[in-house]
Design a protein around this motif. Structure first.
Motif, short mmCIF file in Angstrom:
data_model
loop_
_atom_site.label_atom_id
_atom_site.label_comp_id
_atom_site.label_asym_id
_atom_site.label_seq_id
_atom_site.Cartn_x
_atom_site.Cartn_y
_atom_site.Cartn_z
N GLY A 99 8.37 -3.02 5.90
CA GLY A 99 8.62 -2.29 4.66
C GLY A 99 9.80 -2.78 3.85
N ARG A 197 1.99 1.51 -1.41
CA ARG A 197 3.35 2.03 -1.50
C ARG A 197 4.22 1.19 -2.43
NH1 ARG A 197 5.55 1.14 3.85
NH2 ARG A 197 6.00 -0.92 3.04
N ASP A 198 4.01 -0.13 -2.40
CA ASP A 198 4.91 -0.99 -3.15
C ASP A 198 4.21 -2.28 -3.55
OD1 ASP A 198 4.82 -2.55 -0.82
OD2 ASP A 198 6.67 -1.68 -0.03
N GLN A 201 2.63 -4.51 -0.67
CA GLN A 201 1.32 -4.08 -0.21
C GLN A 201 0.24 -4.41 -1.23
OE1 GLN A 201 1.61 0.10 0.80
NE2 GLN A 201 2.35 -0.36 2.85
#
Length: 214
Positions: A99, A197-198, A201
């Motif tokens: 992440g 999510r971001d 991704q």
């Protein structure tokens, strides 16, 4: 707005150098330091940094595990900017999965370090395109295959392709001759439509689905 930074590195000299570089900027504040990944979560809870500059190779808990712990244990975790020695370091791919919001080479000039912290604080990602492609290959083909490309507008598709090249919002705006806020809106729409999510991704999904070819 002042960006609070937590520096995590087991090398005293590296920490001192980063502290000096960031401390010289009026909009950046070194909120604290940690010598190992084991100290990161308690430090983040206490200091509430906006960005964590995270070394990956530390003796007890490495930066990858520390990144996972931050995202798992904090309701609003800080953005993590991983500091690495080589762009193709295997830790880069693991950090993507954990992440991390971006990567910074230890040999980067001071101006690039400062710019990277500011970009990540604003919610952007700093990606090595080669690293993202390798991560996508490691995941294998998407199941079921296919990016919901029909749900993306032509402009959103253009923005996604430029994101995959590692371009920042400002660079995308210049490339497409658009306003920065317009680009931010397109990026937000891409993330929402893809259910990710971001940016990392989103780019991985784009590669896995064949929407973007390596």
């Amino acid at each position: 707005m002042t960006v609070r930074v937590l520096i995590v590195d087991d090398d005293d000299l590296i920490r001192a150098g980063l502290r000096a570089i960031l401390g010289a900027e009026p909009d950046l504040e070194v909120a604290g330091e940690a010598r190992d990944g084991a100290e990161v979560v308690p430090a983040a809870i206490k200091l509430r940094p906006d960005v964590v500059l995270m070394d990956v190779r530390m003796p007890a808990v490495d930066g990858i595990q520390a990144t996972r712990l931050l995202l798992d244990r904090l309701d609003t975790p800080p953005r993590v900017l991983v500091v690495t020695t080589f762009e193709n370091d295997e830790y880069v791919y693991e950090a993507l999965q954990a992440g991390a919001s971006g990567f910074l080479l230890k040999r980067s000039p001071p101006a690039e370090i400062v710019a990277a912290v500011r970009m990540v604080a604003l919610g952007e990602s700093l990606l090595f395109p080669a690293a993202v492609r390798r991560l996508a290959a490691a995941y294998g083909p998407a199941t079921p295959p296919g990016l919901p490309g029909a749900r993306l507008t032509e402009r959103e598709g253009e923005v996604l392709r430029l994101m995959a090249q590692g371009l920042s919002n400002a660079e995308i705006a210049a490339k497409l001759v658009l306003g920065l806020e317009t680009v931010k809106t397109h990026v937000g729409n891409v993330l929402t439509k893809l259910g990710v999510r971001d940016r990392t991704q989103a780019v991985v999904l784009a590669y896995r689905s064949g929407f973007i070819s390596p």
